[in-house]
Design a protein around this motif. Structure first.
Motif, PDB file in Angstrom:
ATOM      1  N   LEU A 134       0.893  -1.155  -0.129  1.00 55.55           N
ATOM      2  CA  LEU A 134       0.029  -0.213   0.075  1.00 55.55           C
ATOM      3  C   LEU A 134       0.789   0.985  -0.057  1.00 55.55           C
ATOM      4  CD1 LEU A 134      -2.518  -1.227   2.750  1.00 55.55           C
ATOM      5  CD2 LEU A 134      -2.911  -1.295   0.312  1.00 55.55           C
ATOM      6  N   PRO A 135       0.478   2.180  -0.639  1.00 57.34           N
ATOM      7  CA  PRO A 135       1.350   3.325  -0.698  1.00 57.34           C
ATOM      8  C   PRO A 135       1.199   4.311   0.725  1.00 57.34           C
ATOM      9  CG  PRO A 135      -0.447   3.579  -2.514  1.00 57.34           C
ATOM     10  CD  PRO A 135      -0.751   2.226  -1.635  1.00 57.34           C
ATOM     11  N   SER A 136       2.214   5.238   0.735  1.00 58.87           N
ATOM     12  CA  SER A 136       2.062   5.864   2.081  1.00 58.87           C
ATOM     13  C   SER A 136       1.246   7.107   1.883  1.00 58.87           C
ATOM     14  CB  SER A 136       3.494   6.248   2.607  1.00 58.87           C
ATOM     15  OG  SER A 136       4.307   6.923   1.405  1.00 58.87           O
ATOM     16  N   ALA A 137       0.813   7.339   0.566  1.00 59.25           N
ATOM     17  CA  ALA A 137       0.284   8.704   0.237  1.00 59.25           C
ATOM     18  C   ALA A 137      -1.227   8.700   0.826  1.00 59.25           C
ATOM     19  CB  ALA A 137       0.236   8.929  -1.222  1.00 59.25           C
ATOM     20  N   ARG A 138      -1.979   9.729   1.003  1.00 63.06           N
ATOM     21  CA  ARG A 138      -3.169   9.695   1.643  1.00 63.06           C
ATOM     22  C   ARG A 138      -4.620   9.789   0.791  1.00 63.06           C
ATOM     23  NH1 ARG A 138      -2.780  10.526   7.338  1.00 63.06           N
ATOM     24  NH2 ARG A 138      -0.769  10.883   7.986  1.00 63.06           N
ATOM     25  N   ASN A 139      -3.990   9.695  -0.417  1.00 62.76           N
ATOM     26  CA  ASN A 139      -4.950   9.817  -1.378  1.00 62.76           C
ATOM     27  C   ASN A 139      -6.018   8.673  -1.676  1.00 62.76           C
ATOM     28  OD1 ASN A 139      -2.748   8.880  -2.445  1.00 62.76           O
ATOM     29  ND2 ASN A 139      -3.286   9.414  -4.870  1.00 62.76           N
ATOM     30  N   GLN A 140      -6.585   8.163  -0.683  1.00 63.51           N
ATOM     31  CA  GLN A 140      -7.351   6.970  -0.605  1.00 63.51           C
ATOM     32  C   GLN A 140      -8.841   7.436  -1.391  1.00 63.51           C
ATOM     33  OE1 GLN A 140      -7.527   6.025   3.584  1.00 63.51           O
ATOM     34  NE2 GLN A 140      -5.337   4.872   3.431  1.00 63.51           N
ATOM     35  N   PRO A 141      -9.343   6.270  -2.011  1.00 66.20           N
ATOM     36  CA  PRO A 141      -8.801   4.949  -2.328  1.00 66.20           C
ATOM     37  C   PRO A 141      -7.746   5.021  -3.287  1.00 66.20           C
ATOM     38  CG  PRO A 141     -11.038   5.197  -3.409  1.00 66.20           C
ATOM     39  CD  PRO A 141     -10.817   6.368  -2.606  1.00 66.20           C
ATOM     40  N   PHE A 142      -6.802   3.766  -3.240  1.00 66.71           N
ATOM     41  CA  PHE A 142      -5.904   3.681  -4.217  1.00 66.71           C
ATOM     42  C   PHE A 142      -6.099   2.995  -5.306  1.00 66.71           C
ATOM     43  CE2 PHE A 142      -3.918   3.396   0.089  1.00 66.71           C
ATOM     44  CZ  PHE A 142      -3.480   4.687   0.376  1.00 66.71           C
ATOM     45  N   PRO A 143      -5.855   3.306  -6.720  1.00 59.38           N
ATOM     46  CA  PRO A 143      -5.642   2.767  -7.667  1.00 59.38           C
ATOM     47  C   PRO A 143      -4.960   1.335  -7.757  1.00 59.38           C
ATOM     48  CG  PRO A 143      -4.350   4.328  -8.210  1.00 59.38           C
ATOM     49  CD  PRO A 143      -5.064   4.763  -6.958  1.00 59.38           C
ATOM     50  N   VAL A 144      -5.441   0.406  -8.281  1.00 59.58           N
ATOM     51  CA  VAL A 144      -4.738  -1.154  -7.923  1.00 59.58           C
ATOM     52  C   VAL A 144      -4.088  -1.592  -9.348  1.00 59.58           C
ATOM     53  CG1 VAL A 144      -5.224  -3.347  -7.165  1.00 59.58           C
ATOM     54  CG2 VAL A 144      -6.461  -1.647  -6.339  1.00 59.58           C
ATOM     55  N   VAL A 145      -2.802  -2.334  -8.968  1.00 60.37           N
ATOM     56  CA  VAL A 145      -2.102  -2.746 -10.175  1.00 60.37           C
ATOM     57  C   VAL A 145      -2.020  -4.445  -9.707  1.00 60.37           C
ATOM     58  CG1 VAL A 145      -0.110  -3.166 -11.735  1.00 60.37           C
ATOM     59  CG2 VAL A 145      -1.008  -0.905 -11.019  1.00 60.37           C
ATOM     60  N   ALA A 171     -11.361  -4.797  -0.549  1.00 63.58           N
ATOM     61  CA  ALA A 171     -11.286  -3.383  -0.686  1.00 63.58           C
ATOM     62  C   ALA A 171     -11.699  -2.426   0.279  1.00 63.58           C
ATOM     63  CB  ALA A 171     -12.225  -3.374  -2.112  1.00 63.58           C
ATOM     64  N   ASP A 172     -12.773  -2.761   1.023  1.00 62.63           N
ATOM     65  CA  ASP A 172     -13.030  -1.608   2.137  1.00 62.63           C
ATOM     66  C   ASP A 172     -11.822  -1.665   3.106  1.00 62.63           C
ATOM     67  OD1 ASP A 172     -15.532  -1.158   0.773  1.00 62.63           O
ATOM     68  OD2 ASP A 172     -16.830  -2.586   2.009  1.00 62.63           O
ATOM     69  N   GLU A 173     -11.543  -2.729   3.484  1.00 57.97           N
ATOM     70  CA  GLU A 173     -10.308  -2.875   4.622  1.00 57.97           C
ATOM     71  C   GLU A 173      -9.195  -2.101   4.172  1.00 57.97           C
ATOM     72  OE1 GLU A 173      -7.959  -5.728   7.417  1.00 57.97           O
ATOM     73  OE2 GLU A 173      -9.461  -6.607   5.919  1.00 57.97           O
ATOM     74  N   TYR A 174      -8.655  -1.953   3.024  1.00 55.68           N
ATOM     75  CA  TYR A 174      -7.501  -1.533   2.386  1.00 55.68           C
ATOM     76  C   TYR A 174      -7.704  -0.260   1.617  1.00 55.68           C
ATOM     77  CZ  TYR A 174      -5.445  -5.634   4.713  1.00 55.68           C
ATOM     78  OH  TYR A 174      -5.099  -6.635   5.592  1.00 55.68           O
TER      79      TYR A 174
END
Length: 300
Positions: free
Chosen positions: A56-67, A131-134
């Motif tokens: 998981l990224p350290s950035a706060r721009n949640q939710p995160f796009p996924v690869v 998805a919700d948890e992370y």
């Protein structure tokens, strides 16, 4: 004299070619690249090989796009997801949540047909459960895979083309924003090698037989035969790749595009089979760009 000059030029060309080949990356160099540990190791099924590593990224721009990342290695149990750790680390640092999948392969108990395919499909679909948890953004999911993993990544984009009653159907596949195939195998039947040391000797073990005996299995396992996939695709090819050369990709690219798929080939000079999964390589900026465009979301 003219003949001698031509001979000397030919020898010089061969020496330059061999020198370039010797500088190409290999597996040990990829495994030596810096990596960060996974934030979570999560099972998507009961088998010990049905798991993924989530970063998981350290950035706060949640939710995160996924690869979603699918490793290669000739579909064989001798290779595992750690081949893609450096790639997962770099993409996570770029702002993506990465889901590096393990799955049952040729040589594993209950590996190969159909479970290799079912595992990667279930692994991607399991993103719905976490998805919700992370804080994962499932509207922006790109799948990328390398070599045999590139084949599986393209196949994931083709699941809607499977016939009713197929052993490979899992039901309600997670929609994908796109697929980035890194030196991916696009035609198992065409890649099959019946003798020798090539990765193509694993094809019949994956499918469970030869094309003449199991044509329907090969059809359901082949991006070439299933095209159009109906999902955006980028095919990345190192121009010095001796394992999955551009000549293997070209017929698929032409056929998929002719049938209406949005597909692009990215050719990388001075790159072989492993530069395409190595952050910092000549290929890496092109791969990051492809993932960014398909994700349809800027990752900070």
């Amino acid at each position: 004299m003219q003949k001698l000059i031509y001979c000397l030029l030919f020898v010089a060309f061969c020496q330059l070619h061999l020198s370039a080949q010797s500088k190409l990356m290999r597996v040990p160099e990829v495994l030596a690249l810096p990596v960060a540990p996974a934030d979570a190791v999560i099972s998507y099924g009961p088998d010990s090989l049905q798991f993924g590593e989530l970063r998981l990224p350290s950035a706060r721009n949640q939710p995160f796009p996924v690869v979603v990342i699918i490793h290669g290695g000739c579909w064989l149990s001798a290779y595992d997801l750690h081949l893609m750790d450096a790639m997962a680390t770099s993409l996570t640092e770029a702002g993506y949540a990465t889901w590096n999948l393990e799955y049952r392969r040729v040589g594993d108990r209950e590996g190969a047909w159909p479970n290799t395919f079912l595992d990667v499909a279930k692994g991607v679909n399991y993103l719905r459960e976490i998805a919700d948890e992370y804080q994962l953004d499932l509207d922006h999911v790109v799948v990328t895979g390398h070599s045999a993993g590139g084949h599986l990544a393209l196949w994931l984009g083709a699941q809607d083309q499977l016939p009713a009653g197929s052993e490979l159907k899992t039901g309600d596949p997670l929609p994908l924003s796109g697929v980035v195939s890194l030196a991916g195998i696009v035609d198992p039947a065409g890649y099959l090698v019946r003798e020798g040391q090539s990765c193509g000797t694993s094809v019949d073990e994956l499918i469970g037989g030869l094309p003449e005996n199991m044509p329907e299995r090969y059809r359901q396992a082949s991006p070439l035969q299933m095209a159009p996939l109906g999902v955006r695709q980028v095919l990345v090819s190192g121009m010095e790749d001796p394992i999955v050369p551009l000549t293997h990709l070209q017929p698929y690219f032409e056929q998929a595009r002719a049938k209406g798929d949005r597909v692009k080939i990215v050719k990388v000079k001075n790159a072989g089979h492993f530069e395409v999964i190595a952050p910092g390589s000549v290929a890496w900026p092109k791969i990051e760009k492809a993932i960014r465009k398909l994700s349809r979301k800027t990752a900070n």
